[in-house]
Design a protein around this motif. Structure first.
Motif, PDB file in Angstrom:
ATOM      1  N   ASP A   1     -29.587  27.263  27.278  1.00 43.15           N
ATOM      2  CA  ASP A   1     -29.430  28.669  26.928  1.00 43.15           C
ATOM      3  C   ASP A   1     -29.232  28.845  25.425  1.00 43.15           C
ATOM      4  N   ALA A   2     -29.750  27.894  24.645  1.00 40.04           N
ATOM      5  CA  ALA A   2     -29.625  27.972  23.187  1.00 40.04           C
ATOM      6  C   ALA A   2     -30.873  27.412  22.523  1.00 40.04           C
ATOM      7  N   LEU A   3     -31.170  27.948  21.352  1.00 41.89           N
ATOM      8  CA  LEU A   3     -32.279  27.481  20.524  1.00 41.89           C
ATOM      9  C   LEU A   3     -31.756  27.200  19.122  1.00 41.89           C
TER      10      LEU A   3
ATOM     11  N   PRO B   1     -11.238  37.764  15.414  1.00 43.77           N
ATOM     12  CA  PRO B   1     -10.347  36.607  15.574  1.00 43.77           C
ATOM     13  C   PRO B   1     -11.116  35.291  15.724  1.00 43.77           C
ATOM     14  N   VAL B   2     -10.442  34.209  15.417  1.00 46.63           N
ATOM     15  CA  VAL B   2     -10.993  32.869  15.628  1.00 46.63           C
ATOM     16  C   VAL B   2     -10.923  32.566  17.115  1.00 46.63           C
ATOM     17  N   ILE B   3     -12.036  32.131  17.688  1.00 48.20           N
ATOM     18  CA  ILE B   3     -12.042  31.812  19.120  1.00 48.20           C
ATOM     19  C   ILE B   3     -11.949  30.319  19.385  1.00 48.20           C
ATOM     20  N   HIS B   4     -12.270  29.514  18.356  1.00 52.18           N
ATOM     21  CA  HIS B   4     -12.219  28.064  18.536  1.00 52.18           C
ATOM     22  C   HIS B   4     -11.997  27.401  17.181  1.00 52.18           C
ATOM     23  N   ARG B   5     -11.125  26.413  17.188  1.00 49.36           N
ATOM     24  CA  ARG B   5     -10.860  25.627  15.981  1.00 49.36           C
ATOM     25  C   ARG B   5     -10.813  24.170  16.404  1.00 49.36           C
ATOM     26  N   GLN B   6     -11.562  23.333  15.701  1.00 49.99           N
ATOM     27  CA  GLN B   6     -11.600  21.915  16.036  1.00 49.99           C
ATOM     28  C   GLN B   6     -11.486  21.116  14.746  1.00 49.99           C
ATOM     29  N   VAL B   7     -10.612  20.120  14.730  1.00 53.90           N
ATOM     30  CA  VAL B   7     -10.400  19.285  13.553  1.00 53.90           C
ATOM     31  C   VAL B   7     -11.020  17.918  13.809  1.00 53.90           C
ATOM     32  N   TYR B   8     -11.752  17.419  12.830  1.00 55.34           N
ATOM     33  CA  TYR B   8     -12.351  16.090  12.877  1.00 55.34           C
ATOM     34  C   TYR B   8     -11.613  15.200  11.879  1.00 55.34           C
ATOM     35  N   THR B   9     -11.239  14.003  12.305  1.00 55.63           N
ATOM     36  CA  THR B   9     -10.539  13.100  11.394  1.00 55.63           C
ATOM     37  C   THR B   9     -11.491  12.494  10.375  1.00 55.63           C
ATOM     38  N   SER B  10     -12.769  12.421  10.717  1.00 59.29           N
ATOM     39  CA  SER B  10     -13.798  11.983   9.773  1.00 59.29           C
ATOM     40  C   SER B  10     -15.108  12.649  10.158  1.00 59.29           C
ATOM     41  N   HIS B  11     -16.041  12.692   9.230  1.00 60.82           N
ATOM     42  CA  HIS B  11     -17.322  13.348   9.485  1.00 60.82           C
ATOM     43  C   HIS B  11     -18.382  12.775   8.553  1.00 60.82           C
ATOM     44  N   SER B  12     -19.638  13.159   8.800  1.00 63.63           N
ATOM     45  CA  SER B  12     -20.743  12.674   7.988  1.00 63.63           C
ATOM     46  C   SER B  12     -21.391  13.782   7.158  1.00 63.63           C
ATOM     47  N   TYR B  13     -20.760  14.927   7.060  1.00 62.84           N
ATOM     48  CA  TYR B  13     -21.300  16.023   6.250  1.00 62.84           C
ATOM     49  C   TYR B  13     -21.100  15.655   4.779  1.00 62.84           C
ATOM     50  N   PRO B  14     -22.178  15.519   4.002  1.00 63.14           N
ATOM     51  CA  PRO B  14     -22.063  14.971   2.657  1.00 63.14           C
ATOM     52  C   PRO B  14     -21.721  15.968   1.548  1.00 63.14           C
ATOM     53  N   LEU B  15     -21.765  17.252   1.815  1.00 63.94           N
ATOM     54  CA  LEU B  15     -21.544  18.236   0.764  1.00 63.94           C
ATOM     55  C   LEU B  15     -20.078  18.646   0.702  1.00 63.94           C
ATOM     56  N   SER B  16     -19.643  19.100  -0.460  1.00 66.40           N
ATOM     57  CA  SER B  16     -18.244  19.501  -0.603  1.00 66.40           C
ATOM     58  C   SER B  16     -18.015  20.959  -0.224  1.00 66.40           C
ATOM     59  N   LYS B  17     -19.075  21.766  -0.229  1.00 64.70           N
ATOM     60  CA  LYS B  17     -18.905  23.173   0.133  1.00 64.70           C
ATOM     61  C   LYS B  17     -19.062  23.360   1.641  1.00 64.70           C
ATOM     62  N   PRO B  18     -18.430  24.377   2.211  1.00 66.70           N
ATOM     63  CA  PRO B  18     -18.520  24.616   3.653  1.00 66.70           C
ATOM     64  C   PRO B  18     -19.954  24.911   4.103  1.00 66.70           C
ATOM     65  N   LEU B  19     -20.232  24.585   5.334  1.00 67.66           N
ATOM     66  CA  LEU B  19     -21.511  24.871   5.968  1.00 67.66           C
ATOM     67  C   LEU B  19     -21.301  26.051   6.893  1.00 67.66           C
ATOM     68  N   ARG B  20     -22.057  27.122   6.679  1.00 68.84           N
ATOM     69  CA  ARG B  20     -21.917  28.326   7.496  1.00 68.84           C
ATOM     70  C   ARG B  20     -23.197  28.552   8.295  1.00 68.84           C
ATOM     71  N   MET B  21     -23.005  28.820   9.579  1.00 74.98           N
ATOM     72  CA  MET B  21     -24.102  29.130  10.484  1.00 74.98           C
ATOM     73  C   MET B  21     -23.717  30.365  11.294  1.00 74.98           C
ATOM     74  N   PHE B  22     -24.717  30.981  11.884  1.00 75.63           N
ATOM     75  CA  PHE B  22     -24.494  32.115  12.772  1.00 75.63           C
ATOM     76  C   PHE B  22     -25.127  31.822  14.117  1.00 75.63           C
ATOM     77  N   ALA B  23     -24.502  32.298  15.162  1.00 79.04           N
ATOM     78  CA  ALA B  23     -25.065  32.246  16.505  1.00 79.04           C
ATOM     79  C   ALA B  23     -25.259  33.686  16.950  1.00 79.04           C
ATOM     80  N   GLU B  24     -26.489  34.012  17.275  1.00 80.35           N
ATOM     81  CA  GLU B  24     -26.807  35.369  17.711  1.00 80.35           C
ATOM     82  C   GLU B  24     -27.442  35.315  19.089  1.00 80.35           C
ATOM     83  N   TYR B  25     -27.019  36.233  19.930  1.00 75.84           N
ATOM     84  CA  TYR B  25     -27.602  36.317  21.259  1.00 75.84           C
ATOM     85  C   TYR B  25     -28.828  37.208  21.168  1.00 75.84           C
ATOM     86  N   GLY B  26     -29.978  36.646  21.453  1.00 68.63           N
ATOM     87  CA  GLY B  26     -31.219  37.398  21.339  1.00 68.63           C
ATOM     88  C   GLY B  26     -32.208  36.966  22.388  1.00 68.63           C
ATOM     89  N   GLU B  27     -33.383  37.525  22.305  1.00 62.57           N
ATOM     90  CA  GLU B  27     -34.396  37.212  23.291  1.00 62.57           C
ATOM     91  C   GLU B  27     -35.592  36.558  22.637  1.00 62.57           C
TER      92      GLU B  27
END
Length: 168
Positions: A70-72, A128-154
């Motif tokens: 149910d996602a693309l 409001p924030v609906i979910h917060r998850q903390v990772y002790t380590s990650h592979s994201y190489p950039l120092s600035k935040p990564l922002r994405m949007f999820a939209e319900y569409g057809e």
């Protein structure tokens, strides 16, 4: 680790370069070198800010397998997944597609921290924030935040579409 990413074009002509190596038919002419996808692991990421900034729209949508049917994903999100951040996309979408009540929009932001940890926050935009998850380590190489949007569409049927903020 491979992930089931299947390109869909829904009427548009697919680009030959958008066809993942994993979906080639047996007997097709391929080289013996490892593909970019095969050379990536969950701990390696080759994402760079210049390439990420080039995604300002999408030409293709990608099915994300049976569990996230149910996602693309858009071209930009597909780039993230192919370059070491599939864990982030699937974690975010798993939360989003299971939300029974929603207004059709979520903001997804991953913020790396100086100590090598990171935080995924999913919210309703200015709500409001609906979910917060903390990772002790990650592979994201950039120092600035990564922002994405999820939209319900057809796109053929109603479902979630995850896109980079620059693709909105």
């Amino acid at each position: 680790m491979t992930h089931s990413i299947e390109p869909t074009t829904y009427g548009a002509q697919p680009r030959s370069s958008s066809r993942p190596e994993a979906h080639r038919k047996a007997g097709e002419n391929t080289s013996n070198t490892s593909t970019l996808k095969e050379s990536k692991t969950m701990s390696e990421s080759t994402i760079d800010a210049l390439t990420l900034a080039q995604f300002t729209g999408t030409e293709n949508y990608y099915n994300l397998g049976i569990l996230l049917r149910d996602a693309l994903a858009t071209d930009g999100v597909h780039y993230l997944m192919q370059n070491g951040l599939a864990w982030l996309v699937t974690d975010a979408l798993a939360v989003i597609v299971l939300r029974a009540e929603h207004d059709g929009f979520f903001m997804v932001e991953f913020t790396p921290r100086d100590d090598g940890s990171g935080e995924l926050v999913i919210g309703a935009g200015n709500g409001p924030v609906i979910h917060r998850q903390v990772y002790t380590s990650h592979s994201y190489p950039l120092s600035k935040p990564l922002r994405m949007f999820a939209e319900y569409g057809e796109v053929v049927k109603p479902r979630w579409i995850l896109l980079l903020a620059s693709e909105h």
